[in-house]
Design a protein around this motif. Sequence first.
Motif, mmCIF file in Angstrom:
data_model
loop_
_atom_site.group_PDB
_atom_site.id
_atom_site.type_symbol
_atom_site.label_atom_id
_atom_site.label_comp_id
_atom_site.label_asym_id
_atom_site.label_seq_id
_atom_site.Cartn_x
_atom_site.Cartn_y
_atom_site.Cartn_z
ATOM 1 N N GLU A 114 50.734 51.691 95.246
ATOM 2 C CA GLU A 114 50.727 52.025 96.676
ATOM 3 C C GLU A 114 51.434 50.944 97.496
ATOM 4 O OE1 GLU A 114 47.702 52.367 100.476
ATOM 5 O OE2 GLU A 114 46.845 52.386 98.455
ATOM 6 N N LYS A 115 51.126 49.677 97.207
ATOM 7 C CA LYS A 115 51.744 48.561 97.919
ATOM 8 C C LYS A 115 53.261 48.557 97.726
ATOM 9 C CE LYS A 115 51.870 43.468 97.751
ATOM 10 N NZ LYS A 115 51.339 42.275 97.032
ATOM 11 N N THR A 116 53.696 48.806 96.481
ATOM 12 C CA THR A 116 55.124 48.771 96.169
ATOM 13 C C THR A 116 55.875 49.889 96.881
ATOM 14 O OG1 THR A 116 54.670 47.775 94.014
ATOM 15 C CG2 THR A 116 56.816 48.838 94.304
ATOM 16 N N LEU A 117 55.333 51.111 96.840
ATOM 17 C CA LEU A 117 55.995 52.239 97.501
ATOM 18 C C LEU A 117 56.050 52.026 99.018
ATOM 19 C CD1 LEU A 117 54.535 55.238 95.466
ATOM 20 C CD2 LEU A 117 56.887 54.396 95.413
ATOM 21 N N SER A 118 54.992 51.463 99.583
ATOM 22 C CA SER A 118 54.987 51.184 101.025
ATOM 23 C C SER A 118 56.065 50.168 101.380
ATOM 24 C CB SER A 118 53.611 50.666 101.460
ATOM 25 O OG SER A 118 52.615 51.642 101.258
ATOM 26 N N ARG A 119 56.217 49.143 100.544
ATOM 27 C CA ARG A 119 57.252 48.137 100.786
ATOM 28 C C ARG A 119 58.642 48.723 100.627
ATOM 29 N NH1 ARG A 119 56.315 43.392 96.860
ATOM 30 N NH2 ARG A 119 58.195 42.638 97.921
ATOM 31 N N MET A 120 58.812 49.617 99.648
ATOM 32 C CA MET A 120 60.116 50.246 99.444
ATOM 33 C C MET A 120 60.501 51.092 100.651
ATOM 34 S SD MET A 120 59.950 51.335 95.411
ATOM 35 C CE MET A 120 61.706 51.709 95.271
ATOM 36 N N GLU A 121 59.529 51.798 101.187
ATOM 37 C CA GLU A 121 59.800 52.649 102.345
ATOM 38 C C GLU A 121 60.258 51.827 103.543
ATOM 39 O OE1 GLU A 121 57.828 56.706 104.123
ATOM 40 O OE2 GLU A 121 56.482 55.133 103.405
#
Length: 304
Positions: free
Chosen positions: A177-184
């Motif tokens: 979740e943290k990684t996808l949020s940062r990617m966005e």
Amino acid sequence: MRVVFMGTPDIAATCLQQILNAGMDVVGVYTQPDRPKNRGMKLAFSPVKEVALAHQIPVYQPENFREEETVQQLRDLQPDVVAVVAYGRILPQKVLDIPPMGCINIHASLLPKYRGSAPYQWAVLNGEKETGVTAMYLCREMDAGDMIDTSATPIGENETAGELLDRLAVIGAQLLEKTLSRMEKGEVERTPQDSSLATYAPMLDKSMCPIDWTKTAQQIHDQVRGLHPWPVATTHIQGNFFKIHATVIVPGKEGAEPGTILGLTKTGLQIACGEGAVEIRSLQAEGGKRMAAPDYFRGHPLEA
């Protein structure tokens, strides 16, 4: 951000549920084909498929990505990113090239240590004190892609591989979740792995099960923990075959021949090792149920 999720077992289902709870736009889910399961051999859905169907997300279950039609099906979903967690399939380059933001993976080790299919099990088998999960980009070489982030956790001295996996599933879900949020938000940086530090974690098999009592108590304890819940350490006690489900190390026991039964206590059966001793707390006789060792031997007394 349009996300396609690929995964199959429980750890993947936990990760999928986490990003759905966070409101991520999951436009499709890939999981392995339904397989026959249990004695009835009825086709069973994977844990990931169960989660996807509960959220009315389209599910795709190709055997592989060799057919152009299968690859085009993924293109048609127009994913910005593909998130992979224990999918159980190798993704060819033509698939890795589809999402403009890349294909990312949650791997159950602190890379570059323990690349391969059984990372957390080998961490326990080797007596590691710490492991964790890594978010990384997928590339053609197995588990060798650039790293995005890691999350570490200690391994308990009596923790089994199965118990560790339950914790890593939660840690991995949070990291995804943290990684996808940062990617966005465009906040992700890539860190190449140092391949000179890489170690490998091949699949487990039943040849690893028999206990060699000439090994140290620590090595045997780690074997029992690392092979649980599958394929499970085994031994013979007074001619009878047992699966060994749980042990603890017993301090202050030295000098006896390896494999010697030192005694039955209120908590377990103590056996001498090449160095030290272990106490078998839980075991399973051939054809029987898992039992506490004292309970079993009350009904099946040891020979003098």
